[in-house]
Design an enzyme around this catalytic site. Sequence first.
Site, PDB file in Angstrom:
ATOM      1  CE  LYS A   4      44.427  94.896  14.115  1.00  0.00           C
ATOM      2  NZ  LYS A   4      45.188  93.771  14.692  1.00  0.00           N
ATOM      3  CB  THR A   5      45.685  89.946  11.297  1.00  0.00           C
ATOM      4  OG1 THR A   5      44.972  90.632  12.333  1.00  0.00           O
ATOM      5  CG2 THR A   5      46.315  88.702  11.886  1.00  0.00           C
ATOM      6  CD  GLN A  21      39.234 100.010  14.485  1.00  0.00           C
ATOM      7  OE1 GLN A  21      38.542  99.097  14.932  1.00  0.00           O
ATOM      8  NE2 GLN A  21      40.041  99.827  13.457  1.00  0.00           N
ATOM      9  CG  ASP A  32      48.048  93.417  16.456  1.00  0.00           C
ATOM     10  OD1 ASP A  32      47.761  94.286  15.603  1.00  0.00           O
ATOM     11  OD2 ASP A  32      47.284  92.474  16.744  1.00  0.00           O
ATOM     12  CD  GLU A  33      44.181  95.758  17.844  1.00  0.00           C
ATOM     13  OE1 GLU A  33      44.038  96.985  17.709  1.00  0.00           O
ATOM     14  OE2 GLU A  33      43.398  94.926  17.368  1.00  0.00           O
TER      15      GLU A  33
END
Length: 683
Positions: free
Chosen positions: A34-35, A244, A213-214
């Site tokens: 993902k990064t 997650q 992100d996240e």
Amino acid sequence: MEHEIFKDLNDAQKHAVRQIDGPLLILAGAGSGKTKTITSRLAYLLEEVGVPPSQTLTLTFTNKAAKEMRERALKMITTTSYPPLLCTFHKFGLLFLKFHIHLLNRDNNFVVIDNDDRKRIIKKINSDIPTPLIGSEISRYKNSLISPTEAYAQAELKNYKQIAKIYEEYEHYLLENNLVDFDDLLALTYKILDENDDLAQETSNKYRYIMIDEYQDTNEIQLKLLQKLCTTHHNICVVGDDDQSIYGWRGAHIRNILEFHQDFQNAQIVKLEKNYRSTQKILNVANALIEHNRSRLGKTLQSTRHEGTDVITIKSDHENEESKKIAAYITELLNSGERASEIAVLYRINALSRSLEEGLNRAGISYRLVGGLRFYDRAEIKDMISYLRVITNHHDNFSIKRIINKPKRGIGKATVEKLELASIRHETSIFSLIDTLSLNELEAIVRKKNAATLKTFVKNIKAVTLIANSSTYDFIDALEAMFTIRDIYANTPDAMEKTANIDEFYGMFRDFVIANPDAGLDEFLNDITLQSEQDEVEGESIYIMSIHASKGLEFKHTFIIGLEEGFLPLLGDGSNIEEERRLGYVSFTRAKDTLTLSHVSSRFYKGRRTDLQKSRFFNEAGLCEGSLKLEQHTAFKKGDLVRHKIFGAGRIIGVSKSGREFKLSINFGGNKREILASFVERL
């Protein structure tokens, strides 16, 4: 010819990078790169599309993640001389407030206070209610955009009305001294944008391309802030994994990622399902487990590596045997040339680290505990040990000073200093001073009320000492009954964890007495002193940590202990079986080459040795046969504040089962209604 940016990307990643207009959810499975995808997308916007860096905004949760993403993106960017804004949510809030806080009639030379400053201010306002409880409630209010007036109106219990008043005084103090706390960085930023439409449009036009992100870890205020930043466009790309989402207890809303398409119309979803971390056999187990969750968007991880070896399961009679077996496996790995830093042991509850630490110490294996304190270094365990030390030695001034006001007896720092000075003058210990002086003599040193309290304290210590000398086994029950040590932490945000640690200590004490019937308290204290000292072993260390602390990490060899009903999954009031399953999924997907799952037949549960059932997760993950447990747990409990999209905010007054769902009885400002749990969200 394809640009260098796309060189190492798979088809799904390339699609996510090229999709730049409109709302986009990149559903990125564990270990799916993902990064790399989000940094490549940023580079693509700047290098290929020609978007000016000043028109992009990339937000994440930690400075470490922001730094890593910035470094990786800059390596791919060659056409611009100045970097794009890539920072945490709170850093963005700080930058925004520096320019715009004057709109709230405040000066921009404000000071941001840290958590310790916040505690000191709260303590100055009120020292009766536990400071951590007040702090967590104020934080919750701010993140739900609830003002002190609203908090007071919603409070039904006397304690919470008092907290609402403290919140009001706390806010007044911050305003008077031009201070801003961590939560204000977002709350005040949102307030300014909400009250100034022109500025909201101007800010939205400034940041034409937004990436988060996240996203599964965002809360209510972060979503509202993002919607303000998207006032004039919907070019928002969020990256996250609903499987997650493990921070519900910290305020994160999984609904943000599950309902992204409702918050941002015409959203597209790109799933990253190729996993570059784990073997297929590990992923098969993780996929099978998480498929039992109903609240998920759905994806299946596929390994880009190889089939790998079967997941190993270990069964032990008790936790000492478990730690011995784990240590033996690790020793074998180290002897075969594996690096210690590639090995990790994970657990759901921090109290489980005690037996693990002792097992590793006995085997001479160096370990590093990540994101927490060693068992014997935890405040509540130090309190327990101090009580025991005072009972074995009444003249231990160091220990008596630690426990003299635990639980709270109104004995402050000034009183302790007076007692210490008087004990030096009388050439005796603090305990003896209180014990031997008459009440009148003691009142000449401390206040009358405190003198009586201290006399009672000493009398109680002496009574428990008599029991310790006559029956060591009964002593621990007498100690808890007399001093209710567990109650010290009852109203703290981490009450469950701290009382679990105390229960572990009580259980360990009982086991020691059974194994050593002739031993006294002093021998138990000597034994734990030896156990708590980790010998320095040359070379690297293995890692031990909670599953929460392991998020974002990966290890070649991963061990998970405590897979029993009540431990993983954690059961009971306030537990959420779907979040517990996500924790299991997160822990499984930390493993690269080998995954070892351990369970025991008995361990300490609520301070007593208890027979335990193997975790349902073994069955759900396809690792053993057995009937599937379909019982549901709800995250909601009596007293929780919730919000319904039609009826607004209310407080739960009852929880009952309704088929496969839970039915909540809710008081909406005097109107009582019964609503299914899936139709409300926690405030």
